[in-house]
Design a protein around this motif. Sequence first.
Motif, PDB file in Angstrom:
ATOM      1  N   GLY A  65       0.794  -1.223   0.000  1.00  0.00           N
ATOM      2  CA  GLY A  65       0.000   0.000   0.000  1.00  0.00           C
ATOM      3  C   GLY A  65       0.831   1.279   0.000  1.00  0.00           C
ATOM      4  O   GLY A  65       1.890   1.337   0.608  1.00  0.00           O
ATOM      5  N   HIS A  66       0.315   2.294  -0.721  1.00  0.00           N
ATOM      6  CA  HIS A  66       0.840   3.668  -0.665  1.00  0.00           C
ATOM      7  C   HIS A  66       2.248   3.812  -1.265  1.00  0.00           C
ATOM      8  O   HIS A  66       2.729   2.911  -1.938  1.00  0.00           O
ATOM      9  N   GLY A  67       2.890   4.971  -1.020  1.00  0.00           N
ATOM     10  CA  GLY A  67       4.210   5.247  -1.568  1.00  0.00           C
ATOM     11  C   GLY A  67       4.919   6.288  -0.734  1.00  0.00           C
ATOM     12  O   GLY A  67       4.332   6.883   0.178  1.00  0.00           O
ATOM     13  N   ARG A  72       6.627   4.132   8.816  1.00  0.00           N
ATOM     14  CA  ARG A  72       5.813   4.676   7.728  1.00  0.00           C
ATOM     15  C   ARG A  72       5.171   3.508   6.990  1.00  0.00           C
ATOM     16  O   ARG A  72       5.845   2.534   6.666  1.00  0.00           O
ATOM     17  N   GLU A  73       3.870   3.615   6.740  1.00  0.00           N
ATOM     18  CA  GLU A  73       3.127   2.474   6.202  1.00  0.00           C
ATOM     19  C   GLU A  73       3.693   2.001   4.867  1.00  0.00           C
ATOM     20  O   GLU A  73       3.821   0.801   4.644  1.00  0.00           O
ATOM     21  N   TYR A  74       4.028   2.955   3.965  1.00  0.00           N
ATOM     22  CA  TYR A  74       4.506   2.545   2.628  1.00  0.00           C
ATOM     23  C   TYR A  74       5.756   1.672   2.768  1.00  0.00           C
ATOM     24  O   TYR A  74       5.938   0.701   2.050  1.00  0.00           O
ATOM     25  N   VAL A 115      -1.181  -5.524   1.043  1.00  0.00           N
ATOM     26  CA  VAL A 115      -0.642  -5.486   2.410  1.00  0.00           C
ATOM     27  C   VAL A 115      -0.600  -4.046   2.932  1.00  0.00           C
ATOM     28  O   VAL A 115       0.035  -3.180   2.326  1.00  0.00           O
ATOM     29  N   HIS A 116      -1.291  -3.812   4.040  1.00  0.00           N
ATOM     30  CA  HIS A 116      -1.368  -2.485   4.660  1.00  0.00           C
ATOM     31  C   HIS A 116      -1.170  -2.592   6.169  1.00  0.00           C
ATOM     32  O   HIS A 116      -1.200  -3.686   6.727  1.00  0.00           O
ATOM     33  N   CYS A 117      -0.995  -1.429   6.808  1.00  0.00           N
ATOM     34  CA  CYS A 117      -1.112  -1.335   8.261  1.00  0.00           C
ATOM     35  C   CYS A 117      -2.292  -0.420   8.553  1.00  0.00           C
ATOM     36  O   CYS A 117      -2.524   0.546   7.828  1.00  0.00           O
ATOM     37  N   ASN A 118      -3.006  -0.724   9.622  1.00  0.00           N
ATOM     38  CA  ASN A 118      -4.216   0.005   9.965  1.00  0.00           C
ATOM     39  C   ASN A 118      -3.888   1.309  10.710  1.00  0.00           C
ATOM     40  O   ASN A 118      -2.755   1.496  11.164  1.00  0.00           O
ATOM     41  N   GLY A 159       0.877  11.593   5.394  1.00  0.00           N
ATOM     42  CA  GLY A 159       0.322  10.900   6.561  1.00  0.00           C
ATOM     43  C   GLY A 159       0.734   9.440   6.550  1.00  0.00           C
ATOM     44  O   GLY A 159       1.856   9.117   6.170  1.00  0.00           O
ATOM     45  N   LYS A 160      -0.175   8.545   6.960  1.00  0.00           N
ATOM     46  CA  LYS A 160       0.069   7.094   6.927  1.00  0.00           C
ATOM     47  C   LYS A 160       1.375   6.720   7.624  1.00  0.00           C
ATOM     48  O   LYS A 160       2.249   6.082   7.034  1.00  0.00           O
ATOM     49  N   CYS A 161       1.504   7.171   8.879  1.00  0.00           N
ATOM     50  CA  CYS A 161       2.710   6.843   9.642  1.00  0.00           C
ATOM     51  C   CYS A 161       2.380   6.828  11.129  1.00  0.00           C
ATOM     52  O   CYS A 161       1.300   7.250  11.538  1.00  0.00           O
TER      53      CYS A 161
HETATM   54 ZN   LIG Z   1      -3.078   1.668   3.973  1.00  0.00          ZN
END
Ligand SMILES: [Zn+2]
Length: 217
Positions: A8-10, A24-26, A83-86, A15-17
């Motif tokens: 997921g993401h890049g 960091r999620e990416y 695959v992601h983190c919530n 955000g997403k961290c």
């Molecule tokens: Zn995600």
Amino acid sequence: MVELYDNGHGINTPGKCAPDKSLREYKKARDLVMDIVARRRAMGYDARILVPEEKDISLGERCRRVNEICKQYGTSNVLLVSVHCNAAGADGKWKSAGGWCAYTSPGQTKADIIATHLYNAAQTALADYIKDFPIRKSNGDYDSKQQPIRTDYSDGDPDYEARFYILMHTRCPAVLTESMFQDNKADCDFLLSPEGHKAIVDLHVNGVESYIKSLKR
Ligand SMILES: [Zn+2]
């Protein structure tokens, strides 16, 4: 079977961290997918990284890549795990939600069967996490409603159902996993630990392996 793993993401996704930026999620998604794919390939399977790029690739392009491979190999010979983190919020503060879960599109498809295999594998791979969860809950790391393995049995199986773009616009069976909450301190520590990382890789590797074996029976 071609196994596609989407991270997921890049690097350019805002955000997403974790609130303290330790995760960091990416990056975590890429590290997990790299290890999952390496393990599956070592086991002799045609496992592939859907997004080798570091930068974010649009959901439309991700789905186009998946559907192109479906066209080449036949939809029933392809599967996708994203695959992601919530996260419980996006305000840069630590939260009290935690746990692992998976999503499929609404209705019963092969994706629900894959998800159930992943849930079963999670019970073993995350055994230590599950065992420690009540202790961490009593320490205040998680609020009283939290469960280590998050389930929604309203349609008879453990996974959650959602109309996520990558689940709705890919032709093959597709599951999206949310491995722990990046904005929960205890979950974040777990994700950053070598044991936690390996447990989540094991869960995906063993869950997909169990699904593939069930097809051959
Ligand atoms: Zn995600």
